[in-house]
Design a protein around this motif. Sequence first.
Motif, PDB file in Angstrom:
ATOM      1  N   PHE A 336      67.952  55.232 106.735  1.00 48.86           N
ATOM      2  CA  PHE A 336      67.385  54.259 105.805  1.00 48.86           C
ATOM      3  C   PHE A 336      67.508  52.834 106.353  1.00 48.86           C
ATOM      4  O   PHE A 336      66.612  52.009 106.170  1.00 48.86           O
ATOM      5  CB  PHE A 336      68.062  54.365 104.443  1.00 48.86           C
ATOM      6  CG  PHE A 336      67.776  55.665 103.713  1.00 48.86           C
ATOM      7  CD1 PHE A 336      66.696  56.451 104.069  1.00 48.86           C
ATOM      8  CD2 PHE A 336      68.599  56.101 102.683  1.00 48.86           C
ATOM      9  CE1 PHE A 336      66.430  57.636 103.416  1.00 48.86           C
ATOM     10  CE2 PHE A 336      68.334  57.294 102.013  1.00 48.86           C
ATOM     11  CZ  PHE A 336      67.249  58.059 102.395  1.00 48.86           C
ATOM     12  N   CYS A 337      68.602  52.539 107.028  1.00 50.91           N
ATOM     13  CA  CYS A 337      68.778  51.192 107.595  1.00 50.91           C
ATOM     14  C   CYS A 337      67.831  50.970 108.775  1.00 50.91           C
ATOM     15  O   CYS A 337      67.226  49.913 108.897  1.00 50.91           O
ATOM     16  CB  CYS A 337      70.224  50.990 108.030  1.00 50.91           C
ATOM     17  SG  CYS A 337      71.381  50.772 106.662  1.00 50.91           S
ATOM     18  N   VAL A 338      67.712  51.984 109.632  1.00 47.46           N
ATOM     19  CA  VAL A 338      66.825  51.870 110.802  1.00 47.46           C
ATOM     20  C   VAL A 338      65.377  51.690 110.371  1.00 47.46           C
ATOM     21  O   VAL A 338      64.614  50.948 110.994  1.00 47.46           O
ATOM     22  CB  VAL A 338      66.976  53.107 111.712  1.00 47.46           C
ATOM     23  CG1 VAL A 338      65.851  53.183 112.726  1.00 47.46           C
ATOM     24  CG2 VAL A 338      68.314  53.077 112.426  1.00 47.46           C
ATOM     25  N   SER A 339      64.982  52.357 109.291  1.00 44.70           N
ATOM     26  CA  SER A 339      63.602  52.265 108.811  1.00 44.70           C
ATOM     27  C   SER A 339      63.397  51.112 107.832  1.00 44.70           C
ATOM     28  O   SER A 339      62.367  51.023 107.179  1.00 44.70           O
ATOM     29  CB  SER A 339      63.188  53.584 108.144  1.00 44.70           C
ATOM     30  OG  SER A 339      64.057  53.897 107.068  1.00 44.70           O
ATOM     31  N   ALA A 340      64.387  50.214 107.747  1.00 44.87           N
ATOM     32  CA  ALA A 340      64.304  49.007 106.912  1.00 44.87           C
ATOM     33  C   ALA A 340      64.208  49.325 105.417  1.00 44.87           C
ATOM     34  O   ALA A 340      63.709  48.511 104.639  1.00 44.87           O
ATOM     35  CB  ALA A 340      63.129  48.136 107.342  1.00 44.87           C
ATOM     36  N   LYS A 341      64.675  50.487 105.000  1.00 47.71           N
ATOM     37  CA  LYS A 341      64.711  50.840 103.576  1.00 47.71           C
ATOM     38  C   LYS A 341      66.112  50.494 103.038  1.00 47.71           C
ATOM     39  O   LYS A 341      66.913  51.376 102.685  1.00 47.71           O
ATOM     40  CB  LYS A 341      64.398  52.322 103.390  1.00 47.71           C
ATOM     41  CG  LYS A 341      63.047  52.749 103.942  1.00 47.71           C
ATOM     42  CD  LYS A 341      61.907  52.079 103.206  1.00 47.71           C
ATOM     43  CE  LYS A 341      60.537  52.612 103.620  1.00 47.71           C
ATOM     44  NZ  LYS A 341      60.177  52.294 105.005  1.00 47.71           N
ATOM     45  N   VAL A 342      66.404  49.183 102.989  1.00 44.06           N
ATOM     46  CA  VAL A 342      67.763  48.745 102.683  1.00 44.06           C
ATOM     47  C   VAL A 342      68.134  48.995 101.225  1.00 44.06           C
ATOM     48  O   VAL A 342      69.317  49.194 100.912  1.00 44.06           O
ATOM     49  CB  VAL A 342      67.948  47.253 103.045  1.00 44.06           C
ATOM     50  CG1 VAL A 342      67.946  47.053 104.541  1.00 44.06           C
ATOM     51  CG2 VAL A 342      66.886  46.391 102.396  1.00 44.06           C
ATOM     52  N   VAL A 343      67.168  48.987 100.323  1.00 46.12           N
ATOM     53  CA  VAL A 343      67.471  49.273  98.911  1.00 46.12           C
ATOM     54  C   VAL A 343      67.977  50.704  98.773  1.00 46.12           C
ATOM     55  O   VAL A 343      68.991  50.964  98.107  1.00 46.12           O
ATOM     56  CB  VAL A 343      66.220  49.050  98.039  1.00 46.12           C
ATOM     57  CG1 VAL A 343      66.501  49.481  96.602  1.00 46.12           C
ATOM     58  CG2 VAL A 343      65.793  47.583  98.079  1.00 46.12           C
ATOM     59  N   ASP A 344      67.279  51.636  99.429  1.00 44.91           N
ATOM     60  CA  ASP A 344      67.710  53.037  99.400  1.00 44.91           C
ATOM     61  C   ASP A 344      69.029  53.207 100.139  1.00 44.91           C
ATOM     62  O   ASP A 344      69.855  54.036  99.754  1.00 44.91           O
ATOM     63  CB  ASP A 344      66.626  53.925 100.027  1.00 44.91           C
ATOM     64  CG  ASP A 344      65.308  53.828  99.286  1.00 44.91           C
ATOM     65  OD1 ASP A 344      65.245  54.296  98.140  1.00 44.91           O
ATOM     66  OD2 ASP A 344      64.359  53.258  99.838  1.00 44.91           O
ATOM     67  N   ALA A 345      69.216  52.424 101.198  1.00 41.79           N
ATOM     68  CA  ALA A 345      70.487  52.484 101.935  1.00 41.79           C
ATOM     69  C   ALA A 345      71.645  52.050 101.053  1.00 41.79           C
ATOM     70  O   ALA A 345      72.723  52.663 101.080  1.00 41.79           O
ATOM     71  CB  ALA A 345      70.404  51.599 103.182  1.00 41.79           C
ATOM     72  N   CYS A 346      71.417  51.020 100.251  1.00 43.34           N
ATOM     73  CA  CYS A 346      72.470  50.551  99.337  1.00 43.34           C
ATOM     74  C   CYS A 346      72.783  51.598  98.281  1.00 43.34           C
ATOM     75  O   CYS A 346      73.941  51.759  97.866  1.00 43.34           O
ATOM     76  CB  CYS A 346      72.051  49.232  98.693  1.00 43.34           C
ATOM     77  SG  CYS A 346      72.037  47.825  99.839  1.00 43.34           S
ATOM     78  N   GLU A 347      71.754  52.327  97.831  1.00 47.77           N
ATOM     79  CA  GLU A 347      71.988  53.402  96.854  1.00 47.77           C
ATOM     80  C   GLU A 347      72.848  54.502  97.467  1.00 47.77           C
ATOM     81  O   GLU A 347      73.779  55.013  96.823  1.00 47.77           O
ATOM     82  CB  GLU A 347      70.654  53.979  96.381  1.00 47.77           C
ATOM     83  CG  GLU A 347      69.868  53.051  95.467  1.00 47.77           C
ATOM     84  CD  GLU A 347      68.565  53.687  94.989  1.00 47.77           C
ATOM     85  OE1 GLU A 347      68.377  54.899  95.257  1.00 47.77           O
ATOM     86  OE2 GLU A 347      67.746  52.977  94.381  1.00 47.77           O
ATOM     87  N   ILE A 348      72.530  54.872  98.703  1.00 46.52           N
ATOM     88  CA  ILE A 348      73.318  55.901  99.393  1.00 46.52           C
ATOM     89  C   ILE A 348      74.759  55.422  99.565  1.00 46.52           C
ATOM     90  O   ILE A 348      75.715  56.182  99.371  1.00 46.52           O
ATOM     91  CB  ILE A 348      72.694  56.209 100.773  1.00 46.52           C
ATOM     92  CG1 ILE A 348      71.418  57.038 100.596  1.00 46.52           C
ATOM     93  CG2 ILE A 348      73.674  56.945 101.681  1.00 46.52           C
ATOM     94  CD1 ILE A 348      71.657  58.466 100.185  1.00 46.52           C
ATOM     95  N   PHE A 349      74.901  54.156  99.923  1.00 48.51           N
ATOM     96  CA  PHE A 349      76.247  53.599 100.109  1.00 48.51           C
ATOM     97  C   PHE A 349      77.035  53.649  98.802  1.00 48.51           C
ATOM     98  O   PHE A 349      78.230  53.963  98.798  1.00 48.51           O
ATOM     99  CB  PHE A 349      76.138  52.162 100.611  1.00 48.51           C
ATOM    100  CG  PHE A 349      77.458  51.506 100.885  1.00 48.51           C
ATOM    101  CD1 PHE A 349      78.217  51.864 101.991  1.00 48.51           C
ATOM    102  CD2 PHE A 349      77.951  50.530 100.026  1.00 48.51           C
ATOM    103  CE1 PHE A 349      79.441  51.264 102.240  1.00 48.51           C
ATOM    104  CE2 PHE A 349      79.172  49.918 100.266  1.00 48.51           C
ATOM    105  CZ  PHE A 349      79.922  50.295 101.378  1.00 48.51           C
TER     106      PHE A 349
END
Length: 799
Positions: A336-349
């Motif tokens: 998610f971070c590599v593909s610039a999907k930071v909102v989804d990355a924050c949800e996963i975090f």
Amino acid sequence: MRINSNLSFQSLARSYHATAGLLFAHGKSSRHSTRDIASSPPPSLYQKIKEIVSADDPFAADGLAAATSIPATAQPSPSPTISIHFPTSKEASSRCAPDVCLNASIGNHRPELANIEEISSVVHKVTEIIRANSTVILMEEHLEEMGVSFTPEIVENALKRCFKFGKLAIRFFEWVKHQPRFCHTTEIYNTVIYIACEAGEFGMVEKLMEEMDANLCAKDVKTWTILISGHGKAKKIGKALWAFEEMRRSGCDPDAAAYEAILQALFTARKAELAFEFYKEMVLKKMKVDIKIYSLLMDCLSTAGYIEKARSVGEDMIKIAQLTEAETYSSMLRSFCVSAKVVDACEIFGEMQKKSLCSDLKVYEVLVKGLCRASRMDEAMQVVNDMKPDLDPGGVIYGCLIDGFFRSGQACKALELFSRMRELGCLPKVSSYTQVLQHLFVSGKYSEACELYEEMLQEGVGADVVAITAVVSGHVQNNNISEAWRVFEDMKHRGMRPTRKMYSVFIKELCKTSRATEALRLLNEMSSSKIHVSDYILCLVRNSIARNGEHKKARIVEEEYVCQLAEHQPDLEGHEASSPIDAFDEDEVKELCKILTSSAKGDALHEKLDKIDLVFSPVLVKEAMRRCQRHGRAALEFFSWVGKQPSYCHSSETYNMAIKIAGSGKDFKHMRNLYQEMRRNRCNVTPNTWTIMISQYGQTGLTELALKTFKEMKIEGFKPNGSTFKYMIIFLSGKKGRRMEEAIQIFQEMLPSGYMPDKEMVDIFLSSLCESGRFVEARKAVKSLCKRGFQSQLGYSLK
């Protein structure tokens, strides 16, 4: 052949069941089902594949459609797993038909080779002859003189050793098939097909496939896998899909290696939905999926925006691959971070925190880096501040933050963080030191930069080539040439080789300071090191010599290197990361401009961009767009494409250039959208950004919109600069959309703000006042200007 009608993707649309059951045959449907999202159903997977195949080869598409009418036959036996990167199988060869071999057996009286050592010696000798490619004696004559009987084992191993010498290896292959009693085997054909694919000789590949059929030489799963992989690497996705289907039609059951080959091809072509369907087929066939495939599939799905599917792959990693939750969630976070999907990355975090899976420092590093690339610096800082007490951010995470602040134009915060981490006893990475050094040199803080560099060395932080390049450039910029040479020579004494980028930066800086002799010395050293000298660098040195009055010497230098430039000798250094001092060279810009000024559009343009091997930097992107402003649509497509690359983040300057290009094309809606996108990405909006938008409105006579934007700029808290005042006054004074009242008000605001108008603006403004009959205001303006340094003769223009 017949294929069991029960084998199909039940998760696809009914039209796909009716027409392409053969294409992707497998067992019962998976839990991943396709949903109808509109009254008219979306194109089926079969239709998408047929469109792709048709784009590459209409005849292949016809063959694909014809597959649905082929009668069924027995199920083929499974094939062994192979490596798709290079044929290395030691299995028994599948020989040509006996009658073919018999017809070729007459007249052979050469000795047979008996032992392994003798065979190895012959293979070594054959390899030397092929690679030598002597111009005195033909390769074929050398081979004839050997006087040995060539066996399939010798030929196959010799070809494998010469796979990088494509055309020569194919010549050997063609020669040996005419030797008495010799017949090519499936393994030999596989090897030479691989070589032809690597060399991009796809015409030869088709010829070899036809030749196998003519010689009744069986194609195995390995043959088709090599073909799929070769087409996939060349981004011929239609051909790769066709080859996969032909493999099934021929009776070969795809194994895990074949599926991995087609998946790799689909990943390269960014066909996420198709890749997901092939992956589901692998799962239903209970094939083992490599961890690397899981990771690449997740990246591909995330980049395409299929977040739920990416999550479902993560679930499979836990259930099927038996990975731990920590490993799986970390992989999803990275994707998610590599593909610039930071909102989804924050949800996963957040989910990881609830499950207590954030004990690894690497998790924080991945998230912080992703947030910094997206210019979400406040959130990145918050993540670091919320870290567990027992976790030390370290130089890597602090380095990500420093890089993010510099990228977003917040140099003060970057320097503050750099100082704070040193106070805390955390040793910065060499990349952080380099960025700070570069900033200090550019900001004119030469002594501070020198002290920091010495401190870095004393702390035991080894300076790499990029750091030394920054220091050398800084010394030259501050006219300390002797120190620059000392650092440069010291680097070589420590066993570090200067790169092409370093030579280019050093030469450029020397030419700027008219040090032509020393620049020429570097140019000669660069050439003797067998590093390619670009025509741009040569021109710099030649012009620098000519400016010193040595025109004859300049001509000699040019003539000496012209042959070298024509040959385009390879750069032995390989590809390196961009230096913070010089993020691009002329060759890179020209390569990009050649693509952007071509007729390619849309997917064709993206395909060309995907093939180039460049490290993109905001400076490189801005320069390429600046030169291609007349090709506005292509430049904006490139801006959008490069912004999606995982290792790149737009800067304020690249956004400003894109805004300018959109406005120049009168696409004001897109211009405003770019501004909004710039703010969403938390990229530093500057007065220049507003000035560009104002000037684009004004140049088309939309003075009302220009004035509205000017007011909006001040409401947002931005102070107009000299250029903003100038353009507003010029546009409001123009004959089209003239509004002298507002022009006078802005002129009266400009002078107290500390900005002096130039002659162009003064001429236009005073002329417009006189044309409008506002002579009193014109005389007042002249008096104000004369008080601030304008010549008294200015008033004569009113008479």
